[in-house]
Structures are given as structure tokens and as C-alpha cells.
Design a protein around this motif. Sequence first.
Motif, PDB file in Angstrom:
ATOM      1  N   CYS A   1      -5.349   2.562  -1.581  1.00  0.00           N
ATOM      2  CA  CYS A   1      -4.970   1.176  -1.297  1.00  0.00           C
ATOM      3  C   CYS A   1      -5.574   0.652   0.013  1.00  0.00           C
ATOM      4  O   CYS A   1      -5.452  -0.542   0.305  1.00  0.00           O
TER       5      CYS A   1
ATOM      6  N   ARG B   1       0.836  -1.193   0.000  1.00  0.00           N
ATOM      7  CA  ARG B   1       0.000   0.000   0.000  1.00  0.00           C
ATOM      8  C   ARG B   1       0.877   1.252   0.000  1.00  0.00           C
ATOM      9  O   ARG B   1       1.829   1.346   0.766  1.00  0.00           O
TER      10      ARG B   1
ATOM     11  N   CYS C   1      -7.839  -2.476  -0.164  1.00  0.00           N
ATOM     12  CA  CYS C   1      -7.445  -3.236  -1.356  1.00  0.00           C
ATOM     13  C   CYS C   1      -8.117  -4.612  -1.408  1.00  0.00           C
ATOM     14  O   CYS C   1      -7.916  -5.452  -0.528  1.00  0.00           O
TER      15      CYS C   1
END
Length: 267
Positions: A25, A20, A28
Motif C-alpha cells: 500500500c 494502508r 498507493c
Amino acid sequence: MTTTIEWTEATWNPTTGCDRISPGCDNCYALTMAKRLKGMEQQRGTARPKYQNDGDPRTSGPGFALTVHPDTLDAPVKWRIPRRVFVNSMSDLFHARVPVDFVTSVWRTMASTPQHTYQILTKRPERLARVLEQVHGALGLEEPLPNVWLGTSIESDDYARRADALRLAPAAVRFVSAEPLLGPLPSLDVTGIDWVILGGESGPGARPLELVWIRDVIGQCRTAGAAPFVKQLGSVWAKASGASDKKGGSPEDWPTDLRVREYPAAA
């Protein structure tokens, strides 16, 4: 591998795993999926080579360490039917730990399969121009491969600069993925960008999307000649509006002006 991602038709993961690096992110899906796949294989007493290496818990997770898979490089060669292929739905091909030689091997496969269209998305576009200069030199390419699209993810205005780095890279088609869109993008410049994917976030911990953010970017696309593609409006919007699809992915639920799913002219 086939996929339900609306803007592509198949996925190909010559690398898996990532780290990340920005707020986009945080939730994710690939990281969560890698953990689940690793657990499933352990329960069965088998092991998927793609999801056995654990990443740094601060930025990655179980089964999600950056790993290259040379045995997958020839997979698209075996696909007879032409298709749009999302390269590395479970990774980032331009992660710093992906060797340039391996990126060159991926490019060699794409060059040998012109019947397919490859869509490569990275959150690290600063590496694109530098790495591709070496890749093109190794393969003797004087022009970008016509069947390769290069894209970068931009989730908020703090990362609008990624589009500048993308413009420096040689590509037949350049695209931006504003998904998950976490805020307005007033600084985004889509000059020289062919395609913009827009979408809200879904799943646990999903953050809200304001429709005005999407409308503003669609307006920028119209001015610059980029093709907008609205993928979904996110689960927060779907719940608030009573949409039929919990991810907000059914255009019939959306305001009429947002029912836009265009592809770049070069396609």
C-alpha cells in the motif's frame, strides 16, 4: 467508467477510500489520485462527493476516507455492453468499515446484471468467508454468483497466507494479484486459485522487481493449473532495460517467456 488497467475493461466504485495495511500500500495510486481529484474540484468551486472526506493521515489521506456511495449502486445496470468490471479500484469493499448491508447491496446489483463479470480485489481476505456467509443468507444464494471473481493482493511472502483465507470464501473464480511484487513468493500456494496477476511497481518511489520472482510464480501456476497474467515489469526494470514503456508494460520489450497474459478457464 472505462480504464487502462490491462486485465479489466471498466471500473465501478460503490465505495471510495481506504487505509494502508501492508507494504504493498505504500505507493498507493488511488490515495494519490484522490488527493488530486479533491484539489481539482476545490479549485473549480465544485465538490465530488466521492473525494471530500479526509482519512487518518497515518494510514490514509486527503479525500481518501472510507466512504460508501449508495447512489452508484445501479451504475452497472445502465451499461448495455457486457464487460469485465474491476469493483473498487479506489477502495477495498471488504474494509472493516464497509457495512455488511452495503456489501449485500453490491452483491444484489451483481446478481441482477449477469451479463457483466465482476472482479473484486481485497487486502482483507480474512473477512471474505464471514461476510459472504451473511450476504448469501440475506439474498438466498446457495451457490456463488458465477459472474463474480474474488481476489486478494499478495506483495511479498509475508502475506502469502492471504491465499489461504481466499480459499475459504465461496467464489466462482479466485485470483491473486501479485502487484506490486516486492519479493519472491516461495510460500505461495496457488492450489484452488484460478488466476494470478503479476507486475512490478511504477511511479514515484517505485521499488525494483527481479524477473526471477515472476518466473518462479509462473512455474507455480503451471504446476497448479492457474492462469498467469503478467501485467507489467515496473518502472525500475523499464529504466534499466531501456524499455519503450516507462512502466514496463509493453510485452514486446520483455523476455519471450514472460509474455504471458492468460485468463482463467472459467472465463
